[in-house]
Write an enzyme that holds these catalytic residues in place. Structure first.
Site, PDB file in Angstrom:
ATOM      1  N   SER A 169      17.884-144.621 -10.226  1.00  0.00           N
ATOM      2  CA  SER A 169      18.658-144.208  -9.060  1.00  0.00           C
ATOM      3  C   SER A 169      19.621-143.115  -9.476  1.00  0.00           C
ATOM      4  O   SER A 169      19.858-142.899 -10.659  1.00  0.00           O
ATOM      5  CB  SER A 169      19.443-145.387  -8.474  1.00  0.00           C
ATOM      6  OG  SER A 169      20.415-145.840  -9.387  1.00  0.00           O
ATOM      7  N   CYS A 170      20.181-142.395  -8.489  1.00  0.00           N
ATOM      8  CA  CYS A 170      21.234-141.425  -8.769  1.00  0.00           C
ATOM      9  C   CYS A 170      22.573-142.152  -8.878  1.00  0.00           C
ATOM     10  O   CYS A 170      22.712-143.296  -8.464  1.00  0.00           O
ATOM     11  CB  CYS A 170      21.327-140.394  -7.645  1.00  0.00           C
ATOM     12  SG  CYS A 170      19.866-139.341  -7.474  1.00  0.00           S
ATOM     13  N   ASP A 171      23.552-141.449  -9.427  1.00  0.00           N
ATOM     14  CA  ASP A 171      24.890-142.024  -9.561  1.00  0.00           C
ATOM     15  C   ASP A 171      25.934-140.936  -9.368  1.00  0.00           C
ATOM     16  O   ASP A 171      25.815-139.845  -9.934  1.00  0.00           O
ATOM     17  CB  ASP A 171      25.070-142.654 -10.947  1.00  0.00           C
ATOM     18  CG  ASP A 171      24.091-143.785 -11.192  1.00  0.00           C
ATOM     19  OD1 ASP A 171      24.393-144.920 -10.794  1.00  0.00           O
ATOM     20  OD2 ASP A 171      23.022-143.523 -11.778  1.00  0.00           O
TER      21      ASP A 171
END
Length: 421
Positions: free
Chosen positions: A9-11
């Site tokens: 996932s992105c953060d």
């Protein structure tokens, strides 16, 4: 933090004073995208536009405004919008994919990445950019293919919006939205809904839609994340819970001492999965910004323009009236022959690699084939990065005029490519 399998996932991260070591707001984001996707860094100057003209976004046209701010964007090269970026007003925005109880529209509308760019081009503060995004969301909706392949992949979006004074989290479900002003000094978001009952602003029909669908009985406190999170969330959202926790722990370790260097180290952290390399996805671009609360000092924005920040260097960009264009981190253009422009879309592939991306690919291959030499090369590159950070620190202390650093991004990209060659 160690985990058996790093989630994908992105953060996004922000540190507000007093979470930061200096009186700075620090923003950071890793963009985790399909492994072969090229991310470019593009600068667009402020511009005036004729009344009534239209703006071509990734899939649809919308009315253009008469004046847009200068922006610098880290973006997948095939789309109009951006994963993350900043404007010359000191605003930074990053987005995350989410899925909710609201069905993802099968039609083409504005991408979440389009909304990031539109917020930056039109908003002179984090709150103003949030209002831009929610207004366009309500008017045009969100939807469309989110990767450069014919296989369907679409989602809703959450956003972290930051300026010199404050930060906001914006979470969406179709055309509905909810916003929360960040009250803690440290905040991060991943691919999940995080706003519960502490709501600062919301779509006027948010609760009535929830009640009409039987998601909320209209009694007691309204908890957005509980009401709108899907009953059977995709694995990406479930794994993001671990990433969210890991990112929070990494930030909390540096509470009161977050600097640009600390934020870069968090984005480079592979054991937590923040620096992602899993299957068909990886971290394809990274950004860190320092926004001094003292408005007499310039904001500085650092970009990798290459995958894997643990094996890339961050290069500083400062808005200037005389900034030198940096075409070597901008991908080729294909006009009407671009697969994203032809119907049906994405039936072929084109080579979108820019000069720095190509040079970095060759360097990584050489590093992998000769680890000892690769480590030496990486250490030299990190020394180059440290020199840039030292100059930036001197500027923020008033020892070097900011206008002398307007070409620093160009110089760093040029030096990096020459070093690889």
């Amino acid at each position: 933090m160690r985990m058996a399998e790093a989630p994908t996932s992105c953060d996004c991260f922000v540190s507000l004073p007093p979470g930061s070591h200096h009186n700075h707001v620090i923003f950071g984001k890793n963009s985790d995208r399909p492994r072969e996707e090229v991310q470019e860094v593009a600068h667009h100057p402020a511009a005036s536009h004729p009344p009534g003209c239209l703006l071509e976004c990734t899939y649809i046209q919308i009315p253009q405004v008469e004046q847009t701010h200068a922006v610098v964007l880290s973006k997948p090269a095939w789309m109009w919008g951006a994963e993350m970026g900043a404007n010359d007003q000191g605003v930074c925005i990053g987005n995350e994919a989410v899925w909710t109880r609201e069905t993802v529209s099968p039609g083409e509308a504005l991408l979440g990445m389009d909304l990031v760019r539109l917020g930056l081009e039109r908003g002179d503060s984090a709150w103003a950019a949030l209002q831009v995004i929610t207004g366009l969301l309500e008017q045009h909706g969100q939807g469309g293919q989110c990767r450069e392949t014919p296989e369907p992949f679409s989602y809703h979006n959450t956003f972290l919006l930051v300026d010199r004074a404050e930060a906001w989290v914006l979470e969406t479900a179709g055309r509905l939205w909810v916003a929360q002003k960040v009250s803690d000094p440290l905040k991060n978001i991943s691919n999940q809904l995080t706003i519960g009952t502490e709501i600062t602003a919301e779509h006027p029909e948010l609760r009535s839609v929830a009640q009409a669908n039987g998601w909320w009985d209209g009694e007691g406190e309204f908890n957005f994340s509980q009401v709108f999170s899907p009953e059977n969330p995709p694995a990406r959202m479930e794994l993001a819970k671990q990433r969210y926790k890991g990112g929070t722990e990494l930030l909390q370790q540096h509470d009161g001492s977050v600097t640009v260097e600390v934020m870069m180290s968090i984005l480079r952290d592979k054991p937590s999965g923040i620096c992602m390399d899993s299957g068909g996805f990886c971290t394809t671009g990274s950004m860190v910004s320092v926004l001094p609360t003292d408005t007499s000092l310039p904001c500085i924005h650092f970009f990798t323009a290459t995958p894997d920040p643990s094996r890339s260097i961050f290069k500083p960009f400062i808005f200037s009236d005389c900034s030198t264009p940096v075409p070597r981190v901008v991908s080729p253009q294909f006009g009407p022959d671009d697969p994203v422009r032809k119907q049906p879309r994405f039936q072929s592939q084109v080579d979108r690699r820019h000069d720095l991306y190509k040079a970095h690919q060759v360097a990584l291959s050489n590093m992998d084939s000769n680890p000892d030499e690769g480590l030496a090369i990486y250490n030299i590159l990190r020394d180059l990065e440290s020199q840039c950070l030292s100059e930036i620190s001197a500027m923020l202390r008033g020892e070097i005029p900011g206008d002398e650093l307007g070409d620093l991004f160009f110089d760093c990209v040029d030096t990096e490519i020459k070093f690889y060659q």
